[in-house]
Write a protein that holds these residues in place. Sequence first.
Motif, PDB file in Angstrom:
ATOM      1  N   HIS A 112       0.812  -1.076  -0.151  1.00 49.14           N
ATOM      2  CA  HIS A 112      -0.118   0.086   0.150  1.00 49.14           C
ATOM      3  C   HIS A 112       0.892   1.157  -0.017  1.00 49.14           C
ATOM      4  N   ALA A 113       1.766   1.250   1.108  1.00 43.14           N
ATOM      5  CA  ALA A 113       2.731   2.372   0.992  1.00 43.14           C
ATOM      6  C   ALA A 113       3.465   2.605  -0.386  1.00 43.14           C
ATOM      7  N   CYS A 114       4.137   1.542  -0.958  1.00 45.73           N
ATOM      8  CA  CYS A 114       4.871   1.658  -1.980  1.00 45.73           C
ATOM      9  C   CYS A 114       4.095   2.076  -3.269  1.00 45.73           C
ATOM     10  N   ALA A 115       2.697   1.793  -3.285  1.00 48.60           N
ATOM     11  CA  ALA A 115       1.868   2.128  -4.539  1.00 48.60           C
ATOM     12  C   ALA A 115       1.819   3.597  -4.367  1.00 48.60           C
ATOM     13  N   LEU A 116       1.323   4.189  -3.068  1.00 48.93           N
ATOM     14  CA  LEU A 116       1.272   5.459  -2.763  1.00 48.93           C
ATOM     15  C   LEU A 116       2.377   6.210  -3.138  1.00 48.93           C
ATOM     16  N   LEU A 117       3.523   5.778  -2.628  1.00 46.66           N
ATOM     17  CA  LEU A 117       4.580   6.560  -2.692  1.00 46.66           C
ATOM     18  C   LEU A 117       5.084   6.844  -4.277  1.00 46.66           C
ATOM     19  N   LEU A 165      -8.476  12.597  -5.049  1.00 43.15           N
ATOM     20  CA  LEU A 165      -7.962  11.496  -5.947  1.00 43.15           C
ATOM     21  C   LEU A 165      -7.043  10.345  -5.156  1.00 43.15           C
ATOM     22  N   ARG A 166      -6.420  11.075  -4.163  1.00 37.32           N
ATOM     23  CA  ARG A 166      -5.552  10.165  -3.428  1.00 37.32           C
ATOM     24  C   ARG A 166      -6.472   9.246  -2.355  1.00 37.32           C
ATOM     25  N   GLY A 167      -7.615   9.893  -2.069  1.00 38.06           N
ATOM     26  CA  GLY A 167      -8.509   9.080  -0.988  1.00 38.06           C
ATOM     27  C   GLY A 167      -8.974   7.868  -2.210  1.00 38.06           C
ATOM     28  N   VAL A 168      -9.461   8.484  -3.421  1.00 40.99           N
ATOM     29  CA  VAL A 168      -9.939   7.350  -4.362  1.00 40.99           C
ATOM     30  C   VAL A 168      -8.696   6.238  -4.783  1.00 40.99           C
TER      31      VAL A 168
END
Length: 835
Positions: free
Chosen positions: A98-103, A113-116
């Motif tokens: 999850h963190a890698c994808a957000l990073l 859009l980050r929430g989506v």
Amino acid sequence: ELELLKQQEKALEVEDASVARARRGLSSIQSQLDKMQVTFDACMAEKQALRREADTRRRKMTAVQRCIDDLSHEYSRWKTTSEACEERLRHLAGDVAHACALLSYAGPFNSRLRGVLKGRLTGDCVQRGIPHTPATTLHETLSCEAAVSEWVSQGLTRDDFAIQNAVIVIRSRRWPLLIDPQGQGKRWIASREKCNQLRVSSPTDRFFHDCVEDALSFGLPLLLEGIGGEALDPLLDPLLEKRVQSSSQGQTVSFAGKDCEYDESFRLYMVSELSSPHWPQEVWAMASVVDFTVSNAGLDEQLLGLVVSKERPELEDKHLSLAASIAAKQKTLRGVEDDLLQRLAHADGSLLDDDTLVEALHSAQQAAAAVVGALTSATEEASRIDATRELYRPVAALGRVIYLLIVDVAALSPMYTISLEQFLEVYEASFRRADKAVLVEKRVENLVEALRYQSTCYMHRSMFWQHRTPWTLMLAMRVEAHAGTLFQSAIEALLHTGAELLSIAAERTKPLPWIPDRVWLNIIQLSRKVEVFKELPEVINRNDILWKHWFEDDAPEEARLPDYADKCSAFEKLLLVRCLRQDRTMLSIQAYITETLGRRFIDSRPLDLRAVEAESSPRTPVIAMLSGGSGPAQAILGLAKRRDRAVLTISMGQGQDDAARRLVQTAVTQGCWVLVQNGHLGLGLMEQLEEMMARFEDVPTGFRLWITSQPHDRFPLGLLKRSTKVADEPPRGVRARLKRMYATMPPELLDAASQPADRKALYALAFMHSVVQERRSGFRAPYDFGPSDWLAAARDLVRRLAEARQHSQPLDWAAVRYMVCGVYHGGRVADEWDR
């Protein structure tokens, strides 16, 4: 004698035998004594060993008790932490993914859009059965609370969006490229890297290459600002792709056609002031793009801190000091805990055998307990301060609403771009103009009203006439929407009528013949969008006589509404006028603004260059936006004459860039004013002026830069954000024209008309000139009646009044009428019917 000798010898033998017996007895006793001594020594040794063992056990018991006392306070927290660690270990795979994808992907997106994206990632983990923490955040996985507190102390706003951005900037393997229209990210980086000798440059800086090479060689952080909306400089590609080569002499990287020394401590930050840049795909692949646009929560906190620092400076100072103290204490506590765990992890043998370790643990626990106590007290005090600060929250919330509206209005024209710093100046200035009050609640009401009005005045001054009423309307709507009294469906009903969305053939037949088809479609659409009007078609049909009378009224916005007079708000009445009498919409909008905000919000205010000059500074240029029939050059020159300032002027055109640049440098040296006209014809110079204003040192206080320019889409954004902008155009309406004429009237002219009768005559002339200007399109031919006509006629009138009074003669009104109507104004009129 022999006998005596023998006797003595026998006696000697007897004695020798006795001595031998005694010696044998002594030897036996000595042997026993030695055995007893051995036994005694053994017993004493055993005694000493037992004593030492007793001392050791006593010392261990003391150490055990101290350890129990010291570590028992940590038991519950360590137990909770241990359970949390076990839980995180079970969810580690999903949380890291999850963190890698957000990073990797969340940087360019805004908060929504980050929430989506986060929701889709969570749903994907659930679908695939990957253990994960549902409510985890990026900084919980890749950072800690102590680091977040340190970032906040460095100027980062304490909201989730900004903290996510900071984590991406620090943790990403690619160099960050910040989309930073408000400059929040740049200020945080400058504060964070200040102690590391941060270098700041831009691709257009003439020392750009030297600055980059120095940062690479000495391992210094480098901040590149002014990144445009096109492709990055190809010279930066080796840095962005980190093409570092190792050799026996060290590491090197290619830059500007040569190999430069590369230090591992080097860090690169890039900042763009554009809100929506359109970079090619290569930029997005090589850099870690991060949207650092200020969030609503972050802007709220910043505005709240500013209003409290002005209204209650001691409270805000205490709040900031407590925040810094809490951050320092959290950092200290984390350091103590880490040191404690490290000592326990690296202890050799039994913990109880190391007196130094036990003593260190005791000291560490005492320090931790003191820090926790102080941290608890500071947190409680901060909560009490926050409760007081919340009283000023309505001011900060309104400031956020207004600033976001200013950002949206820039879509009408890039020339309307206002930086956050400029808005904060308006925000702060409104506090000084607000009425004083003893009660905090009343003072907050005054601050809110002053902020509404001052921001409206500021925006009206920098906008053209056709955009001022829409601005004020949007302000009124957003104020009501923020208060929860206006909903999106009603706003959509104002923007889109039924005639635009519906078809007359697909809807029910209109019941009354006097209703036009377009109006009937508007009625149907309004009844579907707004709850209070859901029965509007039936109501009009039942009471058609009154509605027809209202529909045919000359001023329906002022007439009483049939059936809905006591049911609908001012905005809902506007919707009805928009629906049935679209020709009266603008007047109804003014009525709505007057009822919602006040009459003064729609009043026209003449341009006051004196106030503009007072607000400007040597490093803040003034940009006068031009429109047809306007030209502020004479007004600027007149102001300079009254201020006794020399003015250097130049009009831009082909080949004028170098001359204008030299003129600006001369004005800076002499400390005078410089007027650059038609800046839209010299956009290259405008970009250079932005750098020159930032690079100038020790600018004289008397220097001012005035720029006139028509609106242009490519006008440099940085110069717009640095400048004070005014829109110079002829006012509209007799009232606005009269106010403009009196505001720009030379003081000596008004002083010369000292008698009440003289001033009445001067007003009559001003009124006539305003009427002539207002009905300019009503003549058979267009005539450009300007300020020179009015001033010439006014001076002639005042002179004739003074001469008549001096000679005690009546004024020759026929001569006055001829000069005003036949010469000063009539001289422009060629058509006999217009004359």
